[in-house]
Structure formats: C-alpha cells, structure tokens
Write a protein that holds these residues in place. Structure first.
Motif, PDB file in Angstrom:
ATOM      1  N   VAL A   1       1.372   0.137  -1.823  1.00 58.05           N
ATOM      2  CA  VAL A   1       0.504   0.128  -0.591  1.00 58.05           C
ATOM      3  C   VAL A   1      -0.864   0.423  -1.297  1.00 58.05           C
ATOM      4  CG1 VAL A   1       0.051   1.631   1.281  1.00 58.05           C
ATOM      5  CG2 VAL A   1       2.266   0.338   1.065  1.00 58.05           C
ATOM      6  N   CYS A   2      -2.006  -0.579  -0.917  1.00 55.05           N
ATOM      7  CA  CYS A   2      -3.290  -0.247  -0.986  1.00 55.05           C
ATOM      8  C   CYS A   2      -4.024  -0.226   0.213  1.00 55.05           C
ATOM      9  CB  CYS A   2      -3.953  -1.534  -1.803  1.00 55.05           C
ATOM     10  SG  CYS A   2      -3.167  -1.459  -3.429  1.00 55.05           S
ATOM     11  N   LYS A   3      -5.252   0.905   0.486  1.00 55.31           N
ATOM     12  CA  LYS A   3      -6.028   0.882   1.577  1.00 55.31           C
ATOM     13  C   LYS A   3      -7.193   0.968   1.092  1.00 55.31           C
ATOM     14  CE  LYS A   3      -6.915   0.869   5.733  1.00 55.31           C
ATOM     15  NZ  LYS A   3      -6.599  -0.112   6.692  1.00 55.31           N
ATOM     16  N   THR A   4      -8.068   0.032   1.756  1.00 58.88           N
ATOM     17  CA  THR A   4      -9.521  -0.175   1.360  1.00 58.88           C
ATOM     18  C   THR A   4     -10.028  -0.068   2.569  1.00 58.88           C
ATOM     19  OG1 THR A   4      -9.136  -1.422  -0.562  1.00 58.88           O
ATOM     20  CG2 THR A   4     -11.484  -1.214   0.095  1.00 58.88           C
TER      21      THR A   4
ATOM     22  N   LEU B   1      -0.229   3.672  12.406  1.00 57.05           N
ATOM     23  CA  LEU B   1      -1.724   3.882  13.166  1.00 57.05           C
ATOM     24  C   LEU B   1      -2.349   3.027  12.738  1.00 57.05           C
ATOM     25  CD1 LEU B   1      -1.655   7.764  13.770  1.00 57.05           C
ATOM     26  CD2 LEU B   1      -0.929   5.904  15.373  1.00 57.05           C
ATOM     27  N   ASP B   2      -2.351   2.716  11.258  1.00 57.47           N
ATOM     28  CA  ASP B   2      -3.146   1.779  10.642  1.00 57.47           C
ATOM     29  C   ASP B   2      -2.224   0.851   9.618  1.00 57.47           C
ATOM     30  OD1 ASP B   2      -5.323   0.744   9.826  1.00 57.47           O
ATOM     31  OD2 ASP B   2      -6.167   2.417   8.808  1.00 57.47           O
ATOM     32  N   ARG B   3      -2.921  -0.324   9.300  1.00 59.71           N
ATOM     33  CA  ARG B   3      -2.044  -1.231   8.397  1.00 59.71           C
ATOM     34  C   ARG B   3      -2.810  -1.313   7.126  1.00 59.71           C
ATOM     35  NH1 ARG B   3       1.007  -5.183  11.617  1.00 59.71           N
ATOM     36  NH2 ARG B   3       0.685  -4.714  13.870  1.00 59.71           N
ATOM     37  N   PRO B   4      -1.751  -1.287   6.040  1.00 59.93           N
ATOM     38  CA  PRO B   4      -2.334  -1.398   4.809  1.00 59.93           C
ATOM     39  C   PRO B   4      -2.980  -2.710   4.287  1.00 59.93           C
ATOM     40  CG  PRO B   4       0.070  -1.812   4.847  1.00 59.93           C
ATOM     41  CD  PRO B   4      -0.298  -1.568   6.151  1.00 59.93           C
ATOM     42  N   THR B   5      -3.933  -2.611   3.409  1.00 59.15           N
ATOM     43  CA  THR B   5      -4.895  -3.699   2.994  1.00 59.15           C
ATOM     44  C   THR B   5      -3.862  -4.612   2.044  1.00 59.15           C
ATOM     45  OG1 THR B   5      -6.648  -2.285   2.696  1.00 59.15           O
ATOM     46  CG2 THR B   5      -6.865  -4.375   1.777  1.00 59.15           C
ATOM     47  N   ARG B   6      -3.077  -3.830   1.312  1.00 63.56           N
ATOM     48  CA  ARG B   6      -1.997  -4.687   0.605  1.00 63.56           C
ATOM     49  C   ARG B   6      -0.672  -3.627   0.633  1.00 63.56           C
ATOM     50  NH1 ARG B   6      -2.606  -5.412  -4.916  1.00 63.56           N
ATOM     51  NH2 ARG B   6      -4.798  -4.669  -4.755  1.00 63.56           N
TER      52      ARG B   6
ATOM     53  N   GLY C   1      -6.635  11.182   0.211  1.00 64.35           N
ATOM     54  CA  GLY C   1      -6.161  10.233   0.737  1.00 64.35           C
ATOM     55  C   GLY C   1      -4.753  10.502   1.417  1.00 64.35           C
ATOM     56  N   LYS C   2      -4.575  11.852   1.751  1.00 68.89           N
ATOM     57  CA  LYS C   2      -3.384  12.349   2.480  1.00 68.89           C
ATOM     58  C   LYS C   2      -3.314  11.852   4.028  1.00 68.89           C
ATOM     59  CE  LYS C   2      -4.458  16.616   2.062  1.00 68.89           C
ATOM     60  NZ  LYS C   2      -5.977  16.417   1.637  1.00 68.89           N
ATOM     61  N   SER C   3      -4.343  11.545   4.781  1.00 70.50           N
ATOM     62  CA  SER C   3      -4.560  11.174   6.100  1.00 70.50           C
ATOM     63  C   SER C   3      -4.363   9.823   5.981  1.00 70.50           C
ATOM     64  CB  SER C   3      -5.719  11.716   6.639  1.00 70.50           C
ATOM     65  OG  SER C   3      -5.867  13.203   7.110  1.00 70.50           O
ATOM     66  N   THR C   4      -4.942   9.122   5.038  1.00 64.88           N
ATOM     67  CA  THR C   4      -4.711   7.784   5.133  1.00 64.88           C
ATOM     68  C   THR C   4      -3.223   7.313   4.899  1.00 64.88           C
ATOM     69  OG1 THR C   4      -7.145   7.361   4.339  1.00 64.88           O
ATOM     70  CG2 THR C   4      -5.520   5.709   3.876  1.00 64.88           C
ATOM     71  N   LEU C   5      -2.648   7.916   4.105  1.00 61.88           N
ATOM     72  CA  LEU C   5      -1.282   7.831   3.667  1.00 61.88           C
ATOM     73  C   LEU C   5      -0.202   8.091   4.983  1.00 61.88           C
ATOM     74  CD1 LEU C   5       0.718   7.151   1.543  1.00 61.88           C
ATOM     75  CD2 LEU C   5       0.939   9.562   1.032  1.00 61.88           C
ATOM     76  N   LEU C   6      -0.555   9.305   5.791  1.00 63.73           N
ATOM     77  CA  LEU C   6       0.205   9.371   7.089  1.00 63.73           C
ATOM     78  C   LEU C   6      -0.132   8.512   8.159  1.00 63.73           C
ATOM     79  CD1 LEU C   6       0.060  13.419   7.086  1.00 63.73           C
ATOM     80  CD2 LEU C   6       2.182  12.008   6.673  1.00 63.73           C
ATOM     81  N   ASN C   7      -1.406   7.870   8.104  1.00 62.90           N
ATOM     82  CA  ASN C   7      -1.846   6.846   9.307  1.00 62.90           C
ATOM     83  C   ASN C   7      -0.761   5.634   8.711  1.00 62.90           C
ATOM     84  OD1 ASN C   7      -3.378   8.546  10.371  1.00 62.90           O
ATOM     85  ND2 ASN C   7      -5.421   7.901   9.539  1.00 62.90           N
ATOM     86  N   LEU C   8      -0.743   5.312   7.597  1.00 61.61           N
ATOM     87  CA  LEU C   8      -0.150   4.058   7.303  1.00 61.61           C
ATOM     88  C   LEU C   8       1.423   4.320   7.578  1.00 61.61           C
ATOM     89  CD1 LEU C   8      -1.892   3.038   4.120  1.00 61.61           C
ATOM     90  CD2 LEU C   8      -1.996   2.143   6.300  1.00 61.61           C
ATOM     91  N   ILE C   9       2.051   5.509   7.050  1.00 63.13           N
ATOM     92  CA  ILE C   9       3.267   5.665   7.369  1.00 63.13           C
ATOM     93  C   ILE C   9       3.537   5.818   8.830  1.00 63.13           C
ATOM     94  CG2 ILE C   9       5.301   7.543   7.121  1.00 63.13           C
ATOM     95  CD1 ILE C   9       3.873   8.269   4.573  1.00 63.13           C
ATOM     96  N   GLY C  10       2.612   6.448   9.678  1.00 58.87           N
ATOM     97  CA  GLY C  10       2.665   6.416  11.165  1.00 58.87           C
ATOM     98  C   GLY C  10       2.447   5.070  11.752  1.00 58.87           C
TER      99      GLY C  10
ATOM    100  N   GLN D   1     -12.035   2.679  -1.693  1.00 59.53           N
ATOM    101  CA  GLN D   1     -10.369   2.211  -2.063  1.00 59.53           C
ATOM    102  C   GLN D   1      -9.725   3.818  -1.773  1.00 59.53           C
ATOM    103  OE1 GLN D   1      -8.983  -0.131  -4.946  1.00 59.53           O
ATOM    104  NE2 GLN D   1      -7.100  -0.075  -4.098  1.00 59.53           N
ATOM    105  N   ALA D   2      -9.024   3.922  -0.550  1.00 62.15           N
ATOM    106  CA  ALA D   2      -8.578   5.269  -0.216  1.00 62.15           C
ATOM    107  C   ALA D   2      -7.287   5.427  -0.827  1.00 62.15           C
ATOM    108  CB  ALA D   2      -8.598   5.318   1.175  1.00 62.15           C
ATOM    109  N   LEU D   3      -6.217   4.373  -1.039  1.00 62.42           N
ATOM    110  CA  LEU D   3      -5.130   4.601  -1.660  1.00 62.42           C
ATOM    111  C   LEU D   3      -4.933   3.349  -2.683  1.00 62.42           C
ATOM    112  CD1 LEU D   3      -2.510   5.203   1.315  1.00 62.42           C
ATOM    113  CD2 LEU D   3      -3.461   6.781  -0.502  1.00 62.42           C
ATOM    114  N   HIS D   4      -4.392   3.787  -4.056  1.00 61.83           N
ATOM    115  CA  HIS D   4      -4.221   2.551  -5.010  1.00 61.83           C
ATOM    116  C   HIS D   4      -2.801   2.533  -5.301  1.00 61.83           C
ATOM    117  CE1 HIS D   4      -8.576   3.236  -6.560  1.00 61.83           C
ATOM    118  NE2 HIS D   4      -8.273   4.366  -6.141  1.00 61.83           N
ATOM    119  N   ASP D   5      -2.147   1.392  -4.685  1.00 53.58           N
ATOM    120  CA  ASP D   5      -0.969   1.058  -5.520  1.00 53.58           C
ATOM    121  C   ASP D   5       0.167   2.213  -5.252  1.00 53.58           C
ATOM    122  OD1 ASP D   5       1.096  -0.512  -6.300  1.00 53.58           O
ATOM    123  OD2 ASP D   5       0.823  -0.144  -8.447  1.00 53.58           O
ATOM    124  N   VAL D   6       0.517   2.639  -3.835  1.00 55.51           N
ATOM    125  CA  VAL D   6       1.417   3.755  -3.789  1.00 55.51           C
ATOM    126  C   VAL D   6       2.767   3.025  -3.539  1.00 55.51           C
ATOM    127  CG1 VAL D   6       1.890   5.700  -2.118  1.00 55.51           C
ATOM    128  CG2 VAL D   6      -0.241   5.224  -2.704  1.00 55.51           C
ATOM    129  N   ASN D   7       3.673   3.733  -4.380  1.00 57.41           N
ATOM    130  CA  ASN D   7       5.127   3.297  -4.162  1.00 57.41           C
ATOM    131  C   ASN D   7       5.832   4.855  -4.040  1.00 57.41           C
ATOM    132  OD1 ASN D   7       5.366   0.481  -5.213  1.00 57.41           O
ATOM    133  ND2 ASN D   7       3.759   1.507  -6.630  1.00 57.41           N
TER     134      ASN D   7
END
Ligand SMILES: Nc1ncnc2c1ncn2[C@@H]1O[C@H](COP(=O)(O)OP(=O)(O)O)[C@@H](O)[C@H]1O
Ligand SMILES: [Mg+2]
Length: 234
Positions: free
Chosen positions: A7-10, A54-59, A43-52, A19-25
């Motif tokens: 998971v990446c988020k830009t 509320l937002d979609r990953p870039t990759r 990147g904590k909130s970004t990660l929780l928003n993706l898990i929740g 780039q808020a998250l780099h290749d999270v596994n």
C-alpha cells in the motif's frame, strides 16, 4: 482479518506531491489489539483512513475479512463501512445536543433495528463503558475521559468486526488516557472485535498484542505475545 499489500499513498496538492505511505505490508489477526506508534506526520492517520476505507490507496490492496475493499463501488463501500467498522476520534466527535445515551443510540438509527432492541443494545453499551449514571448528560456536562467512553460505546454498538481509534488519548491527561486504553482493551475482549489504535505515546505499547511503528511513511511491525491470562470483567 486485515491485510495490506504494497500500500502506497501519495497526496497531491498542485505541483507538490507528498508520499505519506511507502509500500506498507501488514497482516492483523482477528480479535487482536494492535497499536500503531509514531511521531506526528509519520502516516498514522493516513494508514487508519485507508484501513477504515475513508480513502483509497494510490497503489496496493486493502483486504478486510478477505474483501478487497477497493473493488467495492462507493455505495457498497459505504454500507460495508457502516456495518463492519467503528471509529473513535481524538476529539470525540459527539453531537452536542444529544445526551450520552442518544449519542450511542444514534449510531443504530439507520440500521432499521426495532426500537426496543435498539434501546436495549444502547443500554448494554452505556453500562459496559461505565456511564450508567451519566446517560442523560450532554457532552459538555462530561469530562474528556467520559466523552471518550461515550465514543467507545458508539463505536461498538453496531458490533463491528473492526474498531479504529486515531490517537484517542491525545486530548486526555495520562491517567485518563491509560484508563481509556484499558477500557478499550476490555471492550475488545468482551465484544471479540479487533482494534487498531494509533498513538504517539510509546508508554502505551505494553497493552497491545501487535505493535506497528510508523516512521516517515514506512511501517514496520512486531507481533507481541497475547495476554491469555487476563480476562475482562464483562
Ligand atoms: N490531505 C492531505 N494532503 C496533503 N498532505 C497530507 C494530507 N494528509 C496528510 N498529509 C501529509 O502526509 C504525511 C502523513 O500525515 P498523517 O497521516 O496525518 O500523519 P500522522 O497521523 O502520523 O500525524 C504528512 O507529511 C502530512 O503532512
Ligand atoms: Mg494523525
């Protein structure tokens, strides 16, 4: 229960990309209490928003209970989120005109649950978080710790599979913060749900089954032993 694959988020703002998250596994077991610790901006909130959702990953992919949430169209995703995920926020996000009881009950209004059952379920959660005597109080008549208890009851009242709490203790003093972590830990066991909790306070790590460290958008993990000896009073 929960898996993130590559998971990446830009974020893009004009010409500037962050780039808020780099290749999270990562992989989270069902019925576990996971803490994400890291400094502000990691990147904590970004990660929780993706898990929740509320937002979609870039990759990359986010799978919850085996479901790749990116494959769901918006309407279905909203229904999935409403049914399966509970949220707890740093600033409580309670409705000021509603009482503690009504704030919790409100979460069930859209579900079509019959009124008597809705009231009974709300009552159960209000008691479980220790607010029986404060059920008729509005948020401005409650302390910060009590407001966060209302938010915990609200997050759990729909019996979600997963509860996400983004720095829920950041607006509390350390003893109230600790009490909130212990309550969430008890609730996680009582209701057999999974919690993901973010904090910048490493003092709280001892309460987790699984710890993730966020740093500059990179997330590393460490599985800790569960606490089989402890049992919640529920
Ligand atoms: N909506 C956004 N637009 C642009 N950049 C953002 C946005 N949200 C977060 N960021 C940036 O992404 C990085 C991670 O932020 P965040 O996930 O909020 O971290 P934390 O919750 O750990 O403080 C930071 O550099 C932050 O400035
Ligand atoms: Mg944050």
């Amino acid at each position: 229960m929960l898996e993130l694959e590559g998971v990446c988020k830009t974020y893009s703002e004009g010409d500037i990309e962050v780039q808020a998250l780099h290749d999270v596994n990562l992989s989270l077991d069902a019925s576990s209490f996971c803490m994400i610790v890291g400094p502000s901006g990691s990147g904590k909130s970004t990660l929780l928003n993706l898990i929740g959702t509320l937002d979609r990953p870039t990759r990359g992919r986010v799978l919850i209970e085996g479901q790749d949430v990116n494959l769901l169209p918006d309407r279905e995703l909203t229904r999935f989120r409403a049914g399966r995920i509970g949220f707890i926020f740093q600033s409580f996000n309670l409705m000021p005109v509603l009482t503690a009881f009504e704030n919790v009950e409100y979460a069930l209004l859209q579900t079509g649950m019959p009124k008597a059952q809705r009231r009974a379920r709300t009552e159960e959660l209000i008691e479980a978080v220790g607010l029986g005597a404060h059920r008729a109080h509005r948020p401005n008549q409650l302390s910060g710790g009590q407001r966060q208890r209302v938010a915990i009851a609200r997050a759990l009242v729909k019996r979600p599979a997963l509860v996400l709490a983004d720095e829920p203790t950041a607006n509390l003093d350390s003893s109230n913060g600790l009490a909130i972590v212990e309550l969430m830990r008890d609730m996680q066991r009582c209701f057999d749900t999974s919690f993901v909790f973010s904090t910048h306070d490493p003092m709280l790590l001892g309460h987790a089954d699984q710890v993730l460290y966020a740093n500059d958008g990179r997330v590393t993990g460490e599985a800790l032993k569960a606490h089989p000896g402890e049992s919640a009073a529920c």
